[in-house]
Design a protein around this motif. Structure first.
Motif, PDB file in Angstrom:
ATOM      1  N   ARG A   1    -111.498 -47.194 -38.957  1.00  0.00           N
ATOM      2  CA  ARG A   1    -110.024 -47.776 -39.595  1.00  0.00           C
ATOM      3  C   ARG A   1    -109.341 -46.765 -40.318  1.00  0.00           C
ATOM      4  NH1 ARG A   1    -111.276 -53.182 -40.975  1.00  0.00           N
ATOM      5  NH2 ARG A   1    -113.246 -52.274 -41.778  1.00  0.00           N
ATOM      6  N   GLN A   2    -110.240 -45.837 -41.297  1.00  0.00           N
ATOM      7  CA  GLN A   2    -109.430 -44.853 -42.047  1.00  0.00           C
ATOM      8  C   GLN A   2    -108.811 -43.735 -41.173  1.00  0.00           C
ATOM      9  OE1 GLN A   2    -108.854 -44.857 -45.303  1.00  0.00           O
ATOM     10  NE2 GLN A   2    -109.657 -46.893 -45.683  1.00  0.00           N
ATOM     11  N   ALA A   3    -109.552 -43.515 -39.783  1.00  0.00           N
ATOM     12  CA  ALA A   3    -109.166 -42.385 -39.094  1.00  0.00           C
ATOM     13  C   ALA A   3    -107.664 -42.812 -38.341  1.00  0.00           C
ATOM     14  CB  ALA A   3    -110.094 -41.991 -38.057  1.00  0.00           C
ATOM     15  N   ASP A   4    -107.796 -44.343 -38.164  1.00  0.00           N
ATOM     16  CA  ASP A   4    -106.329 -44.546 -37.615  1.00  0.00           C
ATOM     17  C   ASP A   4    -105.194 -44.363 -38.325  1.00  0.00           C
ATOM     18  OD1 ASP A   4    -104.820 -46.141 -35.686  1.00  0.00           O
ATOM     19  OD2 ASP A   4    -104.794 -47.908 -37.473  1.00  0.00           O
ATOM     20  N   ALA A   5    -105.470 -44.602 -39.713  1.00  0.00           N
ATOM     21  CA  ALA A   5    -103.961 -44.495 -40.582  1.00  0.00           C
ATOM     22  C   ALA A   5    -103.735 -43.154 -40.653  1.00  0.00           C
ATOM     23  CB  ALA A   5    -104.591 -45.104 -42.124  1.00  0.00           C
ATOM     24  N   SER A   6    -104.591 -42.339 -40.463  1.00  0.00           N
ATOM     25  CA  SER A   6    -104.153 -40.718 -40.440  1.00  0.00           C
ATOM     26  C   SER A   6    -103.653 -40.313 -39.007  1.00  0.00           C
ATOM     27  CB  SER A   6    -105.279 -39.834 -40.791  1.00  0.00           C
ATOM     28  OG  SER A   6    -105.963 -40.351 -42.071  1.00  0.00           O
ATOM     29  N   HIS A   7    -104.513 -40.588 -38.121  1.00  0.00           N
ATOM     30  CA  HIS A   7    -104.279 -39.575 -36.737  1.00  0.00           C
ATOM     31  C   HIS A   7    -103.826 -40.781 -35.599  1.00  0.00           C
ATOM     32  CE1 HIS A   7    -106.014 -36.237 -38.611  1.00  0.00           C
ATOM     33  NE2 HIS A   7    -107.140 -36.956 -39.043  1.00  0.00           N
ATOM     34  N   GLY A   8    -103.646 -42.185 -35.939  1.00  0.00           N
ATOM     35  CA  GLY A   8    -103.148 -42.795 -34.804  1.00  0.00           C
ATOM     36  C   GLY A   8    -104.277 -43.414 -33.809  1.00  0.00           C
ATOM     37  N   SER A   9    -104.039 -44.420 -33.129  1.00  0.00           N
ATOM     38  CA  SER A   9    -105.216 -45.050 -32.284  1.00  0.00           C
ATOM     39  C   SER A   9    -105.576 -44.480 -31.068  1.00  0.00           C
ATOM     40  CB  SER A   9    -104.752 -46.395 -31.919  1.00  0.00           C
ATOM     41  OG  SER A   9    -103.788 -46.369 -31.296  1.00  0.00           O
ATOM     42  N   GLY A  10    -104.743 -43.632 -30.594  1.00  0.00           N
ATOM     43  CA  GLY A  10    -104.962 -42.921 -29.286  1.00  0.00           C
ATOM     44  C   GLY A  10    -106.309 -42.277 -29.000  1.00  0.00           C
ATOM     45  N   ASN A  11    -106.877 -41.665 -30.029  1.00  0.00           N
ATOM     46  CA  ASN A  11    -108.289 -40.999 -29.749  1.00  0.00           C
ATOM     47  C   ASN A  11    -109.442 -41.989 -30.155  1.00  0.00           C
ATOM     48  OD1 ASN A  11    -106.887 -38.402 -29.116  1.00  0.00           O
ATOM     49  ND2 ASN A  11    -106.720 -38.236 -31.122  1.00  0.00           N
ATOM     50  N   LEU A  12    -109.116 -43.119 -30.649  1.00  0.00           N
ATOM     51  CA  LEU A  12    -110.038 -44.092 -31.292  1.00  0.00           C
ATOM     52  C   LEU A  12    -110.504 -45.319 -30.400  1.00  0.00           C
ATOM     53  CD1 LEU A  12    -108.661 -44.321 -34.833  1.00  0.00           C
ATOM     54  CD2 LEU A  12    -110.755 -42.995 -33.977  1.00  0.00           C
ATOM     55  N   ALA A  13    -109.410 -45.549 -29.303  1.00  0.00           N
ATOM     56  CA  ALA A  13    -109.755 -46.812 -28.622  1.00  0.00           C
ATOM     57  C   ALA A  13    -110.951 -46.895 -27.823  1.00  0.00           C
ATOM     58  CB  ALA A  13    -108.595 -47.205 -27.562  1.00  0.00           C
ATOM     59  N   ARG A  14    -111.451 -45.615 -27.302  1.00  0.00           N
ATOM     60  CA  ARG A  14    -112.583 -45.630 -26.484  1.00  0.00           C
ATOM     61  C   ARG A  14    -113.848 -45.726 -27.231  1.00  0.00           C
ATOM     62  NH1 ARG A  14    -112.116 -40.711 -22.214  1.00  0.00           N
ATOM     63  NH2 ARG A  14    -114.254 -41.697 -21.730  1.00  0.00           N
ATOM     64  N   ALA A  15    -113.701 -44.784 -28.380  1.00  0.00           N
ATOM     65  CA  ALA A  15    -114.970 -44.809 -29.463  1.00  0.00           C
ATOM     66  C   ALA A  15    -115.192 -46.165 -29.814  1.00  0.00           C
ATOM     67  CB  ALA A  15    -114.882 -43.901 -30.397  1.00  0.00           C
ATOM     68  N   ALA A  16    -114.134 -46.977 -30.282  1.00  0.00           N
ATOM     69  CA  ALA A  16    -114.285 -48.135 -31.015  1.00  0.00           C
ATOM     70  C   ALA A  16    -114.870 -49.249 -29.761  1.00  0.00           C
ATOM     71  CB  ALA A  16    -113.006 -48.870 -31.347  1.00  0.00           C
ATOM     72  N   THR A  17    -114.475 -49.124 -28.754  1.00  0.00           N
ATOM     73  CA  THR A  17    -114.943 -50.082 -27.549  1.00  0.00           C
ATOM     74  C   THR A  17    -116.362 -49.692 -27.396  1.00  0.00           C
ATOM     75  OG1 THR A  17    -112.722 -50.014 -26.442  1.00  0.00           O
ATOM     76  CG2 THR A  17    -114.746 -50.754 -25.114  1.00  0.00           C
TER      77      THR A  17
END
Length: 343
Positions: free
Chosen positions: A58-74
């Motif tokens: 969640r904290q990483a999203d505020a900084s860098h956006g979701s493009g690099n997070l969706a797969r990891a979160a899934t």
């Protein structure tokens, strides 16, 4: 586990979205009991670790956006769903596991939405609402509904946004959570603004400002870190932009711009791109161009389809004034930035 499995968490179907939204206010929590024999023991320590991963994303999203997070979160969500299916736990632990799953499903839905995958996001958010029911935590139900509201005013029917936000406030009516109520009111206001309901939008924003001024309440959730006066003013600016009042929107964005942490790069870029659009629509091309250059300096490494949409809108506005040197320079730089982002 009764009533909560992978299929029901990830993709609910068959009834309309409005029905699920309204059920959130009245449906009792489901029974949560492990039926797995010889399953993996789910401990409080394990759940604390799993929750910390969700919080870090969640904290990483505020900084860098979701493009690099969706797969990891899934992938993280799949682990939680596996524990729900195969884990061994008592009723209390099961509710906490459902809570972590709901929080993670909400965030995963948001990452997919911010990446432009709106259908996947919708299914995840509706599933998160089901998991939140099982957790027994009304604040998580409100959280799921708040992101369903974003989906409504951004990519769906703004009326769904208003319904979701109002229902969420009913769900937490007994909670001392002024920050959570304020956040929900901003999402309701965005729905009203998209519907061009000026009076209703302003009323919701005024109430949100008053609640925000009270500070955090005893029941405000740990995951709601972003509500502050700057966020309220920024959302006010977005509403005023939708309502066709760019001069007032520009002032609201100006009041908001210094309230964000330097680490919240994506969030700052979102609001500043809207501020630049508002300034140019209000006729201040020099100020809008200067703000636009500030935005372009921020966005390298930030991956967000929603941010790209805002950048496109900002640059389209600048093209209307391309005979002016500041706007022309912004368009030329913006085109290069957008080509790089696309690559």
């Amino acid at each position: 586990m009764t009533g909560l499995n992978r299929r029901s968490v990830i993709a609910l179907g068959g009834a309309g979205l409005t029905q699920y939204i309204l059920q959130a206010a009245v449906a009792p929590p489901e029974a949560v009991a492990s039926t797995a024999r010889d399953g993996i023991s789910v401990s409080d320590q394990l759940l604390t670790s799993l929750q910390s991963t969700t919080d870090a994303l969640r904290q990483a999203d505020a900084s860098h956006g979701s493009g690099n997070l969706a797969r990891a979160a899934t992938a993280h969500l799949k682990v939680l769903l596996r524990f729900l299916k195969e884990g061994h736990f008592n009723e209390a632990t099961g509710r906490r596991l459902a809570a972590v799953t709901a929080d993670t499903a909400i965030q995963t839905g948001w990452y997919h939405f911010d990446s432009g995958a709106h259908t996947v996001a919708h299914n995840l958010l509706v599933g998160a609402l089901r998991a939140a029911h099982a957790s027994g935590d009304s604040r998580l139900r409100a959280g799921a509904l708040s992101f369903i509201a974003i989906h409504g005013y951004s990519a769906g029917d703004p009326r769904d946004a208003v319904t979701a936000a109002r229902t969420a406030r009913q769900v937490i009516a007994g909670q001392d959570a002024p920050a959570l109520h304020a956040m929900l009111l901003t999402r309701q206001a965005r729905g009203h603004a998209r519907l061009r309901e000026d009076r209703q939008a302003r009323t919701a924003l005024e109430e949100a400002q008053a609640l925000c001024a009270r500070g955090r309440g005893e029941d405000d959730p740990h995951w709601l870190y972003w509500i502050n006066p700057g966020e309220i003013m920024g959302q006010t600016g977005s509403c005023l932009l939708d309502l066709g009042r760019p001069d007032q929107a520009a002032q609201a964005f100006a009041d908001a711009r210094n309230a964000f942490s330097p680490d919240e790069i994506r969030t700052r870029a979102q609001f500043l791109s809207r501020a630049a659009t508002a300034q140019m629509r209000a006729g201040d091309v020099d100020a809008g161009s200067a703000t636009g250059h500030e935005v372009l300096a921020l966005v390298s490494g930030v991956r967000s389809a929603r941010l790209d949409d805002n950048l496109d809108t900002m640059l389209s506005e600048a093209r209307r004034y391309s005979s002016a040197t500041p706007a022309q320079e912004l368009v030329e730089r913006g085109q290069a930035v957008m080509e790089e982002r696309a690559a």
